[in-house]
Enzyme design. Structure first.
Site, PDB file in Angstrom:
ATOM      1  N   PRO A  31      39.974  33.315  38.416  1.00  0.00           N
ATOM      2  CA  PRO A  31      38.799  34.060  37.936  1.00  0.00           C
ATOM      3  C   PRO A  31      39.175  35.331  37.161  1.00  0.00           C
ATOM      4  CG  PRO A  31      38.467  33.340  40.189  1.00  0.00           C
ATOM      5  CD  PRO A  31      39.896  33.067  39.869  1.00  0.00           C
ATOM      6  N   TYR A  32      40.209  36.019  37.623  1.00  0.00           N
ATOM      7  CA  TYR A  32      40.673  37.230  36.941  1.00  0.00           C
ATOM      8  C   TYR A  32      41.200  36.890  35.549  1.00  0.00           C
ATOM      9  CZ  TYR A  32      43.866  41.113  35.876  1.00  0.00           C
ATOM     10  OH  TYR A  32      44.535  42.138  35.262  1.00  0.00           O
ATOM     11  N   PHE A  33      42.055  35.879  35.469  1.00  0.00           N
ATOM     12  CA  PHE A  33      42.607  35.486  34.169  1.00  0.00           C
ATOM     13  C   PHE A  33      41.511  34.976  33.237  1.00  0.00           C
ATOM     14  CE2 PHE A  33      46.731  35.210  36.459  1.00  0.00           C
ATOM     15  CZ  PHE A  33      47.486  35.971  35.591  1.00  0.00           C
ATOM     16  N   LYS A  92      39.729  37.982  31.760  1.00  0.00           N
ATOM     17  CA  LYS A  92      40.539  38.623  30.725  1.00  0.00           C
ATOM     18  C   LYS A  92      40.610  37.743  29.469  1.00  0.00           C
ATOM     19  CE  LYS A  92      41.760  42.336  32.991  1.00  0.00           C
ATOM     20  NZ  LYS A  92      41.177  43.650  32.588  1.00  0.00           N
TER      21      LYS A  92
END
Length: 218
Positions: free
Chosen positions: A128-130, A133
């Site tokens: 989810p973080y990648f 970004k």
């Protein structure tokens, strides 16, 4: 040049504000979300403006008066869930870009994540973080802004080394995959007016080249 540092209270942001404040060319303006954070910077003689990435584009624009460039180094942090990651790292970043376009602020430096452009290399637990970004970077690349996207490797709280390795379109991990936060901040200072970095995106880790040399080879 007045540089709005979004995420100024974070670890990279704190280094960056201090380094910009030491120059004659730049005046940092800290974008923070808490009154006590405003006081922290003002006590050092640094201008700080209160803002919230979960508020409207109209509200965010109020913090952009007389700004010449923006560095986005904000993040929801490791202790929040996927919802905050999407609201801050993706939607918050996009709202800052939209506000910058509305205010005719062209220069925009994004601090992204190592290999955010290569889905195959995303770790399962960090997807989810990648993804946040990745799509924030995509939006920036499709905007009218004069962008540079910096994707640092694993961040370390070590003294600056001053030597880096820059790679574009990386498909395999490099060694080392780490970089001190202070070096990331110093690289951003060097990026701001280096025309070799305009409309560029790259991964950065500790390497064997001086920062300016590495940037000039882009």
């Amino acid at each position: 040049m007045n540089v709005l540092v979004v995420g100024a209270n974070g670890q990279i942001g704190t280094h960056l504000v201090e380094k910009l404040n030491e120059t004659e060319s730049y005046k940092p303006v800290a974008f923070v979300r808490k009154e006590e954070q405003v006081a922290k910077f003002e006590d050092k003689g640094i201008e700080a403006r209160l803002g919230n990435l979960e508020s409207s584009v109209t509200d965010i624009k109020k913090s952009m008066k007389d700004i010449d460039a923006i560095v986005f180094t904000a993040g929801s942090g490791g202790n929040t869930g996927t919802d905050k990651t999407m609201l801050i790292d993706l939607d918050g970043a996009v709202k800052v870009m939209e506000a910058a376009e509305d205010m005719n602020i062209k220069r925009f430096v994004m601090v992204s994540a190592f290999q955010a452009d290569v889905r195959e290399n995303w770790s399962e637990e960090m997807k989810p973080y990648f993804a946040a970004k990745h799509y924030a970077d995509k939006f920036l690349m499709n905007s009218d802004l004069n962008y540079t996207i910096v994707r640092p490797g694993m961040l370390e709280n070590k003294p600056a080394i001053g030597k880096v390795s820059l790679t574009r379109a990386l498909t395999e991990a490099t060694d080392p995959m780490t970089i001190p936060r202070e070096d990331v901040a110093q690289l951003i200072v060097a990026v701001l007016e280096n025309d070799h970095t305009y409309l560029q995106s790259f991964d950065v880790t500790t390497g064997d080249k001086e920062i300016e040399e590495a940037l000039n080879e882009l």
